[in-house]
Write a protein that holds these residues in place. Structure first.
Motif, short mmCIF file in Angstrom:
data_model
loop_
_atom_site.label_atom_id
_atom_site.label_comp_id
_atom_site.label_asym_id
_atom_site.label_seq_id
_atom_site.Cartn_x
_atom_site.Cartn_y
_atom_site.Cartn_z
N SER A 195 0.96 -1.21 0.07
CA SER A 195 -0.07 -0.09 -0.02
C SER A 195 0.83 1.19 0.13
O SER A 195 2.08 1.11 0.47
CB SER A 195 -1.00 0.02 1.21
OG SER A 195 -0.17 0.13 2.29
N GLU A 196 0.23 2.32 -0.49
CA GLU A 196 1.00 3.50 -0.34
C GLU A 196 1.67 4.34 0.97
O GLU A 196 2.69 4.63 1.03
CB GLU A 196 0.10 4.77 -0.85
CG GLU A 196 -0.18 4.75 -2.58
CD GLU A 196 0.87 4.94 -3.28
OE1 GLU A 196 1.75 5.65 -2.84
OE2 GLU A 196 1.15 4.34 -4.23
N THR A 197 0.87 3.68 2.02
CA THR A 197 1.32 4.03 3.46
C THR A 197 2.59 3.17 3.74
O THR A 197 3.36 3.69 4.67
CB THR A 197 0.19 3.84 4.31
OG1 THR A 197 -0.37 2.45 4.25
CG2 THR A 197 -0.86 4.79 4.21
N ILE A 198 2.81 1.98 3.44
CA ILE A 198 3.87 0.99 3.73
C ILE A 198 5.09 1.28 2.68
O ILE A 198 6.14 1.31 3.09
CB ILE A 198 3.40 -0.32 3.76
CG1 ILE A 198 2.05 -0.53 4.84
CG2 ILE A 198 4.43 -1.38 4.20
CD1 ILE A 198 2.70 -0.05 6.29
N LYS A 199 4.58 1.52 1.37
CA LYS A 199 5.64 1.41 0.45
C LYS A 199 6.72 2.47 0.70
O LYS A 199 7.87 2.13 0.48
CB LYS A 199 5.04 1.49 -0.95
CG LYS A 199 5.68 1.38 -2.30
CD LYS A 199 4.87 1.43 -3.40
CE LYS A 199 4.15 2.86 -3.47
NZ LYS A 199 3.57 2.96 -4.85
N LYS A 200 6.43 3.59 1.21
CA LYS A 200 7.49 4.55 1.30
C LYS A 200 8.53 3.99 2.27
O LYS A 200 9.37 4.80 2.50
CB LYS A 200 6.89 5.95 1.72
CG LYS A 200 6.31 5.77 2.93
CD LYS A 200 5.36 7.29 3.18
CE LYS A 200 4.35 7.33 4.40
NZ LYS A 200 3.63 8.35 4.42
#
Length: 206
Positions: free
Chosen positions: A88-93
């Motif tokens: 997800s976007e929140t984890i990917k970073k």
């Protein structure tokens, strides 16, 4: 931020558990070599489903990984300790914070997804291939959902991902995958294990 804190706490717990295991367990060590592998890819690529099937886990439905999970995946000649990171976007970073200690990379993409999602997958793969902690590691790139009518063919995916110019001098395998043909998936992982064994032999010679 709270999800990142949860990831950090979980990782600390796993490290503590492994230390206790080393100190307290009297069982003989596994005769097969073990390799630590990180598994990344966007949400919906099918990472969790593939890993669950490799571990012979029976489930009515696979829940997407929100943080990360670690599975010991046994093969005939090795055990892969696969750290799967949520896509997800929140984890990917935060992916790069969990690359340390990896000996190989599994990158899973949805070969039947939209052009926009494919572009995002290509960007993330390029970042991984060039990351200082991953660039020298062997990659297994799985074009998943090959059983879908909308799936792109492997030559098209290889060209689109620009693997020939970007991957020159690197060790990588591109393979199609689907949970309906786990024998083929196991064969792809066997190719990754061969690359890991080659790397280990090279390090022992140095």
């Amino acid at each position: 931020m709270s999800e990142h804190i949860q990831l950090s706490v979980a990782l600390c717990r796993i490290g503590f558990y492994k230390c206790l295991q080393t100190l307290c367990c009297t069982a003989p060590p596994s005769p097969r070599p073990e390799y630590d592998v990180v598994c990344i890819g966007l949400s919906g690529a099918g990472k969790s489903s593939l890993l669950s099937r490799l571990c012979n886990e029976i489930s009515n439905g696979t829940v997407p990984t929100t943080g990360f999970s670690i599975k010991a995946v046994p093969f005939e000649n090795a055990v892969l300790n696969v750290k799967e990171l949520g896509g997800s976007e929140t984890i990917k970073k935060y992916w790069s914070r969990y690359y340390q200690g990896s000996q190989g990379v599994v990158f899973v993409l949805n070969s039947a997804t939209s052009d926009e999602e494919m572009e995002l997958s290509r960007s993330e793969l390029h970042l991984a291939l060039q990351h200082p902690q991953l660039c020298a590691l062997p990659f297994l790139i799985l074009a998943n959902h090959q059983d879908s009518p909308a799936a792109r063919y492997l030559p098209e995916i290889q060209k689109y991902l620009e693997l020939q110019p970007l991957g020159q001098g690197k060790r990588w395998v591109l393979a199609g995958s689907t949970t309906n043909n786990m024998d083929a998936v196991k064969e792809s992982f066997s190719q990754l294990i061969s690359l890991l064994e080659e790397k280990e032999v090279q390090l022992n010679r140095i």
